[in-house]
Design an enzyme around this catalytic site. Structure first.
Site, short mmCIF file in Angstrom:
data_model
loop_
_atom_site.label_atom_id
_atom_site.label_comp_id
_atom_site.label_asym_id
_atom_site.label_seq_id
_atom_site.Cartn_x
_atom_site.Cartn_y
_atom_site.Cartn_z
N ASP A 168 31.65 53.35 36.55
CA ASP A 168 32.34 53.11 35.29
C ASP A 168 31.75 51.94 34.53
O ASP A 168 32.25 51.56 33.47
CB ASP A 168 33.84 52.86 35.55
CG ASP A 168 34.71 54.01 35.03
OD1 ASP A 168 34.14 55.04 34.63
OD2 ASP A 168 35.94 53.86 35.03
N ASP A 234 36.74 51.76 48.08
CA ASP A 234 36.39 50.80 47.04
C ASP A 234 34.95 50.36 47.24
O ASP A 234 34.40 50.44 48.34
CB ASP A 234 37.32 49.59 47.11
CG ASP A 234 38.67 49.86 46.44
OD1 ASP A 234 38.80 50.90 45.77
OD2 ASP A 234 39.59 49.04 46.62
N ASP A 236 33.55 47.64 47.61
CA ASP A 236 33.31 46.61 48.62
C ASP A 236 34.02 46.92 49.94
O ASP A 236 34.27 46.03 50.74
CB ASP A 236 33.75 45.24 48.09
CG ASP A 236 35.18 45.25 47.57
OD1 ASP A 236 35.90 46.24 47.80
OD2 ASP A 236 35.58 44.26 46.93
N ASP A 331 47.26 54.69 43.04
CA ASP A 331 47.34 55.11 44.44
C ASP A 331 48.76 55.45 44.86
O ASP A 331 49.06 56.58 45.30
CB ASP A 331 46.73 54.04 45.36
CG ASP A 331 47.14 52.62 44.97
OD1 ASP A 331 48.11 52.46 44.20
OD2 ASP A 331 46.50 51.68 45.46
#
Length: 764
Positions: A168, A234, A236, A331
């Site tokens: 993104d 994610d 990370d 979520d």
């Protein structure tokens, strides 16, 4: 017949309990009752085993809590004629009712947490196809490369696994930004990540516009992919090799399963852990949620999607139109929609990803503000109490997770309430000393015992109060903004991967100094009034003790916002791997004991290079692989000096040179092949902390941390005064001014601003 009998039994038991709870007794009898409950609960804790003992402990504690609640409701409110006292007293009572409600719901949810058995290994030919989504926005290339390599290295048939980088940060919208600098940066990012994915064998995907934040990005991935199961990491959050083998088999065993969620575990401390130096000896704040609460929710088909480290069935997502994006917590919102549609969820209580969390207090508050706002949005826009398709415990579970974020209101109420009596003699709590001991003190002890019994190995005493206070000071404003405009909050990416080069106060520290000073003044006033003012009752002792406890919380909070330096940008994971280091034409067997994205620590197992051969020498590190060999590549390293540890063994640091995309697979093997590395680390800091030892530690922070915070303040004030003002002369070139500005920016944070501002003003 049996359901009717069961219902009648519950009604009879409830009637007896209510009659017993509301039975008027003397203060002495209440004290005896409370102390007896404490003794019996202590005996059950020490000698009791099994479900019956656990339920007896919780039932007895709940009874004392309810007795306290009845007393508070019927006997402690100021008279209505005292308008100010009654109003403030009612507000305090509501804050307490909220805390009791959260406690009761947590007891219901966590009374018997589920412990799932490990699944057998399924044959490759029956495994579903999997698409791994790694949504990205502004992360560094090395973070993305590490996560991609770890995802592609998972133990799974390669023909059934695709890894997608959902970027993104390189959308058409960003590449065509009206600001040419931003547009060029986005185009360069897109080109770099396309090349990275091509070299690593992953799939790069971006989209036209940054709509609906992370949910929109994930839904764009759904449109481009075809896997039966979608995995979300994610950027990370790097997975360990066994991630899919430990989780994906649940889908074959339950056709209505939409979610398999695993814990989030972090390699670096959050700001509070870093600043109080607890990361390696105290369970992290999120461990209570992932190790107890999610297992409790799992028993009631209520464990929910936490944004990462999760697997979702594609057909389930398709049935509700993909990932939900009405709120900024996509979520939990997605899980709520799917649970209400009849789908089920599973929680696997094994840490299988290693992630990063915010390093600075500012980014920590930014992350928590987004969570709080998103959960409040869901409560307003998709209220679980009114949502069709949920059973009662599911409604309670979701309601608990959402209303939990209202804690800023009661936390700040409890912090400031004693001051109304100390400074203004406003009685918001009608009680004498004997009643306070008989009801309030036994309630506090019982409450602590309940929490320590349920969560003692994953949450130290008083830590919840500290985290709620440091967040509550700022989250109150975030909640008000949602109440005013529920659809207004937008998704903000949390900054991670930062480093702190020096000790300094957080930019958000000033409210904590103000509140601590106010509480200290309240303590001095309470002491003076009790000693010197005629007619002051023993109630001042109770209120003074309450204020003193608040001072301890506020003192520890000053330590939480006094940022310690953290020059090491890359957090390390403890590993146990064998390898060899080739340096200056010689090969040395080594034992790798820790590793990060930037380097690793090794011990030479047979012979050691000479001192002359050590410092800054370039070499190649080879690792003995675990399981399937992924690549025969080695890692380029620079050998640093050795340090003697407490066991009289010298550990040498290896710094990774610039890695090419293929070498990240070696790093992934080194860091994430051993799936038991994280459980070992978590177990090392999960020793049970007793109420007494936890209270002692908390008091120690409350007394000592304000002095450290004040020392940081003095240093920053001194640095600000010593900031040099540079006069721009006609002879001074623009290049020289630029160099001076850069030199000024190497100082402390407070000095940075003063120097740079002064220089730039003179230059203008």
């Amino acid at each position: 017949m049996l359901p009717v009998l069961r219902t009648l039994t519950w009604l009879a038991a409830g009637t007896v309990a209510v009659l017993f709870l509301t039975q008027p007794i003397s203060t002495d009898a209440q004290l005896t009752l409370g102390c007896s409950a404490i003794v019996v609960m202590s005996a059950i804790w020490k000698f009791g085993r099994g479900k019956l003992a656990r339920q007896s402990f919780l039932a007895l504690g709940t009874f004392v809590v309810m007795r306290y609640l009845y007393w508070r409701l019927t006997s402690t409110l100021p008279p209505v004629s005292d308008t100010l006292g009654f109003t403030l007293g009612t507000f305090l009572l509501c804050a307490e009712m909220y805390c009791v409600l959260i406690l009761v719901i947590s007891l219901i949810v966590n009374a018997d947490p589920m412990q799932r058995k490990r699944l057998p290994r399924d044959d490759d030919d029956i495994l579903p196809t999997v698409d791994v989504f790694i949504p990205s926005y502004n992360e560094d290339d090395y973070i993305l490369a590490t996560t991609i390599a770890a995802a592609m290295s998972m133990d799974y048939p390669k023909e059934k696994l695709k890894v997608w980088l959902l970027d993104d940060g390189g959308t058409d919208q960003k590449c065509n930004d009206s600001n040419p600098v931003k547009a060029e940066a986005a185009r360069a990012r897109r080109a770099d990540l396309q090349a990275l994915c091509a070299q690593m064998g992953a799939h790069y995907l971006t989209r036209a516009r940054n709509e609906h934040a992370k949910a929109g990005n994930l839904n764009n991935g759904l449109k481009a992919s075809r896997g039966e199961v979608v995995v979300v990491f994610d950027a990370d959050h790097a997975p360990f090799r066994a991630f899919l083998r430990e989780t994906v088999g649940h889908f074959a065993r339950d056709p209505k399963l939409f979610l398999v969620q695993t814990p989030h575990v972090f390699l670096n401390p959050d700001p509070i852990e870093k600043n109080l130096q607890t990361f390696n000896r105290m369970p992290s704040e999120n461990e209570m949620f992932y190790s107890v609460t999610q297992r409790g929710l799992d028993k009631w088909n209520g464990s929910f999607f936490c944004g990462s480290a999760a697997l979702l069935r594609r057909t389930a997502l398709d049935s509700v139109g993909g990932f939900s994006g009405v709120t900024i917590t996509e979520d939990c919102e997605t899980a709520l929609d799917l649970h209400s549609s009849g789908w089920t969820s599973v929680f696997v209580d094994k840490p299988l990803i290693a992630g990063l969390q915010p390093e600075t207090f500012v980014s920590f508050i930014g992350q928590r503000s987004r969570w709080a706002q998103g959960m409040f949005q869901i409560l307003i826009l998709k209220n679980p109490t009114m949502k069709k398709g949920l059973h009662m415990i599911q409604r309670l579970a979701y309601l608990s997770s959402m209303t939990f974020w209202f804690f800023p209101l009661p936390r700040l109420t409890f912090m400031l309430a004693p001051l109304s009596y100390i400074f203004f003699d406003v009685k918001i709590f009608v009680s004498n000393l004997d009643e306070a001991i008989a009801y309030t003190s036994t309630y506090i002890v019982i409450n602590l015992m309940l929490q320590n019994y349920l969560y003692g190995s994953v949450r130290w005493p008083w830590i919840s109060e500290l985290y709620e206070y440091v967040q509550g000071v700022f989250l109150f404003k975030a909640l008000v903004s949602v109440a005013m405009s529920p659809r207004k909050p937008t998704f903000n990416v949390t900054a991670k991967g930062l480093s702190l080069d020096n000790d300094h106060l957080s930019e958000l520290a000033w409210p904590f100094f103000a509140l601590h000073g106010l509480l200290v003044a309240g303590g001095l006033m309470a002491t003076w009034r009790y000693v010197f003012e005629p007619g002051v009752s023993d109630l001042m002792l109770v209120v003074g003790a309450w204020n003193t406890f608040n001072m301890m919380i506020a003192g520890a909070a000053l330590g939480a916002v006094a940022e310690r330096k953290q020059p090491d940008r890359h957090p390390r994971l403890i590993v146990d791997r064998q390898g060899s280091l080739e340096i200056l034409g010689q090969t040395y067997p080594v034992h790798v004991i820790n590793v990060s994205a930037g380097g690793c620590g090794v011990i030479f197992t047979e012979r050691t290079p000479s001192e002359h051969d050590v410092e800054n020498n370039i070499g190649r590190l080879s690792i003995v692989p675990m399981g399937t060999i992924i690549t025969d590549e080695t890692l380029p390293v620079m050998l640093k000096h050795g340090t003697l540890n407490s066991d009289k063994v010298t550990t040498y640091g290896l710094e990774f040179a610039d890695l090419n995309p293929r070498e990240y697979f070696v790093l992934a093997d080194l860091m994430y092949a051993d799936s038991d590395a994280l459980p070992r680390f978590l177990a090392s800091r999960r020793s049970h902390k007793s109420i007494l030892s936890g209270t002692y530690e908390f008091i120690y922070w409350g007394i000592t941390e304000p002095f450290r915070a004040l020392a940081y303040m003095r240093k920053q004030l001194k640095d600000s005064k010593e900031a040099v003002t540079i006069e721009a002369t006609p002879e001074m070139s623009a290049e020289m001014l630029k160099k001076l500005i850069e030199m000024a920016k190497t100082g402390t944070p407070s000095a940075d601003a003063a120097k740079t501002k002064s220089i730039e003003t003179k230059a203008a």
